[in-house]
Write a protein that holds these residues in place. Structure first.
Motif, PDB file in Angstrom:
ATOM      1  N   VAL A 135      41.644  14.300   6.929  1.00  0.00           N
ATOM      2  CA  VAL A 135      41.085  13.031   6.464  1.00  0.00           C
ATOM      3  C   VAL A 135      41.022  12.088   7.658  1.00  0.00           C
ATOM      4  O   VAL A 135      42.001  11.912   8.374  1.00  0.00           O
ATOM      5  N   ALA A 136      39.851  11.524   7.887  1.00  0.00           N
ATOM      6  CA  ALA A 136      39.631  10.695   9.072  1.00  0.00           C
ATOM      7  C   ALA A 136      39.940   9.235   8.785  1.00  0.00           C
ATOM      8  O   ALA A 136      39.423   8.657   7.824  1.00  0.00           O
ATOM      9  N   ASN A 137      40.786   8.646   9.622  1.00  0.00           N
ATOM     10  CA  ASN A 137      41.049   7.220   9.530  1.00  0.00           C
ATOM     11  C   ASN A 137      39.821   6.460  10.003  1.00  0.00           C
ATOM     12  O   ASN A 137      39.045   6.948  10.820  1.00  0.00           O
ATOM     13  N   SER A 138      39.674   5.255   9.476  1.00  0.00           N
ATOM     14  CA  SER A 138      38.566   4.390   9.874  1.00  0.00           C
ATOM     15  C   SER A 138      39.099   2.963   9.960  1.00  0.00           C
ATOM     16  O   SER A 138      40.283   2.717   9.709  1.00  0.00           O
ATOM     17  N   ALA A 139      38.235   2.043  10.273  1.00  0.00           N
ATOM     18  CA  ALA A 139      38.647   0.635  10.319  1.00  0.00           C
ATOM     19  C   ALA A 139      39.081   0.151   8.934  1.00  0.00           C
ATOM     20  O   ALA A 139      39.925  -0.729   8.816  1.00  0.00           O
ATOM     21  N   LYS A 140      38.545   0.758   7.894  1.00  0.00           N
ATOM     22  CA  LYS A 140      38.852   0.331   6.523  1.00  0.00           C
ATOM     23  C   LYS A 140      40.008   1.093   5.891  1.00  0.00           C
ATOM     24  O   LYS A 140      40.656   0.595   4.988  1.00  0.00           O
ATOM     25  N   THR A 141      40.241   2.326   6.335  1.00  0.00           N
ATOM     26  CA  THR A 141      41.252   3.168   5.690  1.00  0.00           C
ATOM     27  C   THR A 141      42.088   3.903   6.721  1.00  0.00           C
ATOM     28  O   THR A 141      41.563   4.591   7.586  1.00  0.00           O
ATOM     29  N   GLN A 142      43.393   3.746   6.583  1.00  0.00           N
ATOM     30  CA  GLN A 142      44.357   4.472   7.408  1.00  0.00           C
ATOM     31  C   GLN A 142      45.161   5.359   6.467  1.00  0.00           C
ATOM     32  O   GLN A 142      45.988   4.888   5.699  1.00  0.00           O
ATOM     33  N   TRP A 143      44.901   6.657   6.499  1.00  0.00           N
ATOM     34  CA  TRP A 143      45.503   7.592   5.561  1.00  0.00           C
ATOM     35  C   TRP A 143      46.945   7.939   5.942  1.00  0.00           C
ATOM     36  O   TRP A 143      47.253   8.119   7.102  1.00  0.00           O
ATOM     37  N   VAL A 144      47.787   8.051   4.931  1.00  0.00           N
ATOM     38  CA  VAL A 144      49.138   8.598   5.062  1.00  0.00           C
ATOM     39  C   VAL A 144      49.323   9.571   3.898  1.00  0.00           C
ATOM     40  O   VAL A 144      48.788   9.369   2.818  1.00  0.00           O
ATOM     41  N   THR A 145      50.060  10.616   4.138  1.00  0.00           N
ATOM     42  CA  THR A 145      50.183  11.683   3.147  1.00  0.00           C
ATOM     43  C   THR A 145      51.451  11.541   2.316  1.00  0.00           C
ATOM     44  O   THR A 145      52.531  11.341   2.851  1.00  0.00           O
ATOM     45  N   LEU A 146      51.279  11.667   1.007  1.00  0.00           N
ATOM     46  CA  LEU A 146      52.419  11.808   0.104  1.00  0.00           C
ATOM     47  C   LEU A 146      52.567  13.309  -0.128  1.00  0.00           C
ATOM     48  O   LEU A 146      51.763  13.920  -0.834  1.00  0.00           O
ATOM     49  N   GLN A 147      53.568  13.899   0.535  1.00  0.00           N
ATOM     50  CA  GLN A 147      53.771  15.335   0.423  1.00  0.00           C
ATOM     51  C   GLN A 147      54.088  15.709  -1.021  1.00  0.00           C
ATOM     52  O   GLN A 147      54.692  14.942  -1.759  1.00  0.00           O
ATOM     53  N   ARG A 148      53.702  16.910  -1.381  1.00  0.00           N
ATOM     54  CA  ARG A 148      53.960  17.415  -2.722  1.00  0.00           C
ATOM     55  C   ARG A 148      55.458  17.617  -2.907  1.00  0.00           C
ATOM     56  O   ARG A 148      56.139  18.142  -2.030  1.00  0.00           O
ATOM     57  N   SER A 149      55.938  17.239  -4.062  1.00  0.00           N
ATOM     58  CA  SER A 149      57.355  17.413  -4.360  1.00  0.00           C
ATOM     59  C   SER A 149      57.701  18.891  -4.426  1.00  0.00           C
ATOM     60  O   SER A 149      57.007  19.672  -5.067  1.00  0.00           O
ATOM     61  N   PRO A 150      58.795  19.283  -3.771  1.00  0.00           N
ATOM     62  CA  PRO A 150      59.215  20.687  -3.839  1.00  0.00           C
ATOM     63  C   PRO A 150      59.932  21.010  -5.148  1.00  0.00           C
ATOM     64  O   PRO A 150      60.373  22.134  -5.348  1.00  0.00           O
ATOM     65  N   TYR A 151      60.025  20.019  -6.039  1.00  0.00           N
ATOM     66  CA  TYR A 151      60.785  20.201  -7.269  1.00  0.00           C
ATOM     67  C   TYR A 151      59.933  20.647  -8.444  1.00  0.00           C
ATOM     68  O   TYR A 151      60.397  20.665  -9.575  1.00  0.00           O
ATOM     69  N   ASP A 152      58.668  20.982  -8.199  1.00  0.00           N
ATOM     70  CA  ASP A 152      57.742  21.424  -9.236  1.00  0.00           C
ATOM     71  C   ASP A 152      57.695  20.404 -10.367  1.00  0.00           C
ATOM     72  O   ASP A 152      57.474  19.247 -10.125  1.00  0.00           O
ATOM     73  N   ASP A 153      57.930  20.845 -11.591  1.00  0.00           N
ATOM     74  CA  ASP A 153      57.778  19.940 -12.726  1.00  0.00           C
ATOM     75  C   ASP A 153      59.053  19.188 -13.081  1.00  0.00           C
ATOM     76  O   ASP A 153      59.007  18.210 -13.821  1.00  0.00           O
ATOM     77  N   ALA A 154      60.185  19.623 -12.592  1.00  0.00           N
ATOM     78  CA  ALA A 154      61.449  18.960 -12.915  1.00  0.00           C
ATOM     79  C   ALA A 154      61.611  17.706 -12.064  1.00  0.00           C
ATOM     80  O   ALA A 154      61.297  17.710 -10.882  1.00  0.00           O
ATOM     81  N   LEU A 155      62.072  16.636 -12.679  1.00  0.00           N
ATOM     82  CA  LEU A 155      62.327  15.417 -11.926  1.00  0.00           C
ATOM     83  C   LEU A 155      63.761  15.443 -11.418  1.00  0.00           C
ATOM     84  O   LEU A 155      64.713  15.460 -12.197  1.00  0.00           O
ATOM     85  N   PRO A 156      63.942  15.467 -10.108  1.00  0.00           N
ATOM     86  CA  PRO A 156      65.295  15.477  -9.542  1.00  0.00           C
ATOM     87  C   PRO A 156      65.873  14.063  -9.558  1.00  0.00           C
ATOM     88  O   PRO A 156      65.169  13.086  -9.811  1.00  0.00           O
TER      89      PRO A 156
END
Length: 195
Positions: A135-156
């Motif tokens: 994903v390319a950053n631009s003057a309007k958008t600076q992307w940061v990633t929310l990594q996928r939870s390794p906990y699958d469907d269970a909430l730790p």
């Protein structure tokens, strides 16, 4: 150069609080300020306050099939050689594609427009592993990633997540750019605000 990742405490909270994750994806700067306004204590004992969160910051969530890696904008005022040198200092020789794009790929994309287009449109042809979307950053958008939870469907619990993050990222789990040495607690990887 730019924000490259969300703070570890924001990732941890998003993994245990689906409502916070939704707010983080909808309005990243507001969600980060909301959390840090409570003077959250980071995993290494420092305050989790953020003093400068760009209004252009936007989180994007990884899925089970796709991981997102941001491509920064070309910094102004730097020669091609200076860009490559700065990238090597910030990213080092990490070629794992786990947290960031390798310095050589970023450097080439910032100095060669044709390669940049190829990287964004067909990452596999630029030797990027399958399942990674650039994903390319631009003057309007600076992307940061929310990594996928390794906990699958269970909430730790938050404690379980914090322990996992601390084990993965080491003693300084508040850092925003694992495997680099020049990140500051404010959320940028630059020399203006060293740790």
């Amino acid at each position: 150069m730019e924000w490259t990742q969300l703070p570890s405490w924001a990732i941890a909270r998003a993994w245990v609080d689906p409502e916070y994750a939704t707010r983080l994806l909808a309005d990243t700067p507001q969600a980060l300020h909301e959390h840090s306004a409570g003077a959250h204590e980071a995993l290494d004992g420092t305050e989790g306050l953020l003093h400068h969160v760009p209004s252009s910051l936007q989180a994007i969530a990884d899925t089970s099939d796709v991981r997102h890696l941001p491509l920064p904008q070309r910094p102004s005022g730097l020669s091609d050689a200076e860009i490559i040198e700065q990238l090597r200092e910030e990213i080092g020789d990490d070629e794992s594609f786990e947290w960031v794009l390798p310095a050589e790929i970023v450097g080439r994309a910032l100095t060669d427009e044709e390669y940049r287009r190829t990287l964004l449109n067909d990452p596999a042809s630029a030797s990027v592993p399958e399942g990674i979307k650039i994903v390319a950053n631009s003057a309007k958008t600076q992307w940061v990633t929310l990594q996928r939870s390794p906990y699958d469907d269970a909430l730790p619990t938050l404690e379980e997540v914090e322990l996992r993050i601390k084990q993965k990222w080491g003693a300084d789990a508040s850092g925003l750019c694992p495997e680099t040495t020049n990140c500051c607690r404010s959320g940028t990887c630059d020399d203006d605000n060293p740790e």
